[in-house]
Scaffold this active site. Structure first.
Site, short mmCIF file in Angstrom:
data_model
loop_
_atom_site.label_atom_id
_atom_site.label_comp_id
_atom_site.label_asym_id
_atom_site.label_seq_id
_atom_site.Cartn_x
_atom_site.Cartn_y
_atom_site.Cartn_z
N PHE A 71 9.91 6.98 1.67
CA PHE A 71 10.14 6.74 0.25
C PHE A 71 9.12 5.72 -0.22
CE2 PHE A 71 14.00 8.46 -1.81
CZ PHE A 71 14.34 9.35 -0.82
N LYS B 226 0.73 5.21 6.05
CA LYS B 226 1.83 5.22 7.01
C LYS B 226 1.76 6.39 7.98
CE LYS B 226 4.64 2.23 4.42
NZ LYS B 226 5.73 1.32 4.65
N PRO C 287 8.47 -5.19 11.65
CA PRO C 287 7.89 -3.90 12.05
C PRO C 287 8.06 -2.89 10.94
CG PRO C 287 9.97 -4.30 13.19
CD PRO C 287 9.63 -5.56 12.45
N ASP C 288 7.10 -2.00 10.78
CA ASP C 288 7.23 -0.94 9.78
C ASP C 288 7.82 0.29 10.48
OD1 ASP C 288 6.70 1.35 8.09
OD2 ASP C 288 5.50 -0.04 6.89
N ASP D 295 10.05 -6.42 4.16
CA ASP D 295 8.71 -6.47 4.75
C ASP D 295 8.54 -7.68 5.66
OD1 ASP D 295 7.75 -4.14 3.57
OD2 ASP D 295 7.31 -5.17 1.69
N ASN E 105 17.88 -7.34 -0.35
CA ASN E 105 17.36 -6.73 -1.58
C ASN E 105 18.48 -5.90 -2.21
OD1 ASN E 105 17.13 -3.85 -0.65
ND2 ASN E 105 15.84 -4.85 0.87
N LYS F 192 0.27 5.24 0.16
CA LYS F 192 1.28 4.93 1.18
C LYS F 192 1.39 6.07 2.20
CE LYS F 192 4.30 1.88 -0.55
NZ LYS F 192 5.40 1.45 -1.43
N1 CTP Z 1 9.52 1.07 5.45
C1 CTP Z 1 9.88 0.93 6.76
N2 CTP Z 1 9.76 -0.27 7.38
C2 CTP Z 1 9.30 -1.34 6.72
C3 CTP Z 1 8.92 -1.23 5.36
C4 CTP Z 1 9.05 -0.01 4.75
O1 CTP Z 1 10.33 1.91 7.35
N3 CTP Z 1 9.19 -2.50 7.34
C5 CTP Z 1 9.61 2.38 4.83
C6 CTP Z 1 10.66 2.55 3.75
O2 CTP Z 1 11.88 2.99 4.32
C7 CTP Z 1 10.03 3.59 2.87
C8 CTP Z 1 8.55 3.33 3.00
O3 CTP Z 1 8.37 2.59 4.20
O4 CTP Z 1 10.26 4.88 3.37
C9 CTP Z 1 7.91 2.58 1.88
O5 CTP Z 1 8.63 1.43 1.59
P1 CTP Z 1 8.12 0.48 0.44
O6 CTP Z 1 8.95 -0.76 0.43
O7 CTP Z 1 7.96 1.24 -0.82
O8 CTP Z 1 6.65 0.19 0.94
P2 CTP Z 1 6.00 -0.97 1.72
O9 CTP Z 1 5.36 -0.42 2.94
O10 CTP Z 1 6.96 -2.07 1.96
O11 CTP Z 1 4.85 -1.39 0.73
P3 CTP Z 1 4.95 -2.29 -0.60
O12 CTP Z 1 6.20 -3.11 -0.47
O13 CTP Z 1 3.71 -3.07 -0.55
O14 CTP Z 1 4.98 -1.32 -1.73
#
Ligand code: CTP
Length: 403
Positions: A325, A343, A305-306, A277, A209, A339
């Protein structure tokens, strides 16, 4: 980073003195005011003219100059500094400081000062290894002198080993660390994620990205400057490693999670990375070949993994303050609030990343700090300023007992 800090640089007589004009430049670039003192030996390797030009100040080189004593006595010279830095610190100079000798301006200043002293040793490998030098270093360290380096490497004398003076950039970073160590977050540890992740398709292709890593790197730097021991886990970016920050380079989301978990425990976690994601489930060991006429190969995706969620919900190792963020292109606040709840983190820094905002690649950011019960709208700021403001808010929160 060293804005307004006054550094008295004492240049002793070693070949590494040729690097000191560069050191002066790096210190001044960081906002420091540098005044130089040259020993007789130092003057064999670098001229007062050079140091005077790069420091834009007079260079002091003699204890017995009546004009200097009249205008600026040696006590005043050290009184008007925030720290004294000896670079290069030769074996002879270290021995003199350890013994308290005061036979020239430099050593007199070092004996007369009550300001912090830092030394960057530079000498032949055998001189460095000699028990006399090591005893002197122990003595100085025991008195609170900060020793920077030395490094291992090729020497001017043709030998190889420990004794090379640290590079000017390393010395500048050590000085920053030194001042940061007196900062508001001293004693705490922080973990910051930054940049994009690369999710491989095959050995040569990947999905990524547009994250530049500028914001995450700026946050890590700002936290470090407040005295936090900071680990930055970053995906591939063009950003240089911030000096003074421990940087772990990763590519994929799964590698990022492993590196983050290895960096715990920490009191502070800021997840600024744009983590993919999904990853490609059908990743191949060999490059995918194009069979002209055949349909393109389908890419099967699976969820990554998130990291933010994992850190926020970690049972024993959850950092006291977890900041995420939210990169949004619409309904910025509402999506950020959702979010935050989803989270399980403490704060969300929400930003609009629509293409017209140029947030991803640009140097500025307009963010909203979203907590469980408030939303703060910050003005448009440089990413460095967002980092500093966030670091200050984190310090406020920790001082108020959060985390
Ligand atoms: N994040 C993370 N791990 C992931 C996806 C996201 O740690 N696999 C963290 C990012 O670093 C950020 C936050 O989650 O602090 C939100 O990221 P964002 O991309 O805005 O949100 P998503 O959870 O991916 O949701 P969406 O893409 O549906 O908006």
């Amino acid at each position: 980073m060293l804005a307004g800090k006054r550094i008295l640089l004492i240049v002793a007589g070693g070949i590494a003195a040729y690097k000191t004009p560069d050191l002066v430049r790096h210190l001044r670039e960081r906002g420091a005011v540098v005044r130089c003192v040259l020993t007789d030996g130092g003057a064999q390797f670098v001229t007062p003219l050079t140091l005077g030009a790069v420091s834009e100040d007079k260079v002091y080189d003699s204890l017995f100059s009546l004009t200097d004593e009249h205008e600026m006595g040696h006590i005043n010279l050290s009184r008007q500094a925030d720290a004294l830095l000896v670079a290069p610190a030769t074996a002879n100079m270290l021995a003199k400081i350890a013994q308290g000798l005061a036979d020239d301006l430099a050593t007199t200043l070092l004996l007369a000062t009550d300001k912090p002293v830092l030394v960057a040793p530079a000498m032949n490998v055998r001189m460095w290894g000699h028990p006399a030098t090591q005893a002197n270093i122990d003595t100085l360290a025991g008195r609170g002198v900060t020793v920077i380096g030395p490094n291992e490497g090729d020497m001017a004398c043709g030998e190889y080993g420990m004794g090379r003076m640290s590079e000017p950039l390393e010395i500048a970073a050590a000085i920053e660390n030194f001042f940061a160590a007196n900062g508001r977050l001293t004693g705490s540890r922080a973990l910051v994620t930054s940049g994009p992740t690369y999710e491989p398709i095959d050995p040569v292709r990947y999905i990524a990205n547009r994250s530049s890593g500028k914001q995450g790197h700026a946050i890590a730097e700002a936290l470090m400057r407040l005295g936090t021991k900071t680990t930055l886990v970053t995906g591939p970016t063009q950003q240089p490693d911030p000096p003074g920050v421990q940087v772990v380079h990763v590519e994929s989301a799964r590698q990022m999670l492993v590196a983050c978990e290895a960096a715990l425990p920490a009191e502070i976690a800021v997840c600024a990375a744009a983590v993919a994601d999904w990853r490609v489930d059908t990743q191949t060991d060999q490059k995918l070949k194009k069979n002209t006429g055949a349909p393109p190969p389908p890419l099967m995706m699976t969820e990554n993994p998130d990291i933010l969620q994992t850190l926020s919900n970690a049972k024993n190792t959850r950092p006291g303050l977890v900041v995420g963020f939210a990169a949004e292109t619409e309904n910025v606040i509402a999506n950020a609030q959702a979010k935050l709840a989803r989270k399980g983190c403490d704060w969300i820094v929400a930003n609009d990343v629509s293409p017209n905002t140029e947030t991803f690649a640009g140097d500025a950011n307009t963010v909203h700090l979203v907590t469980a019960d408030s939303v703060e709208d910050w003005p448009r700021l440089s990413k460095a300023e967002v980092g500093e403001r966030l670091a200050d808010r984190i310090a406020d929160a920790l001082e108020a007992g959060h985390g």
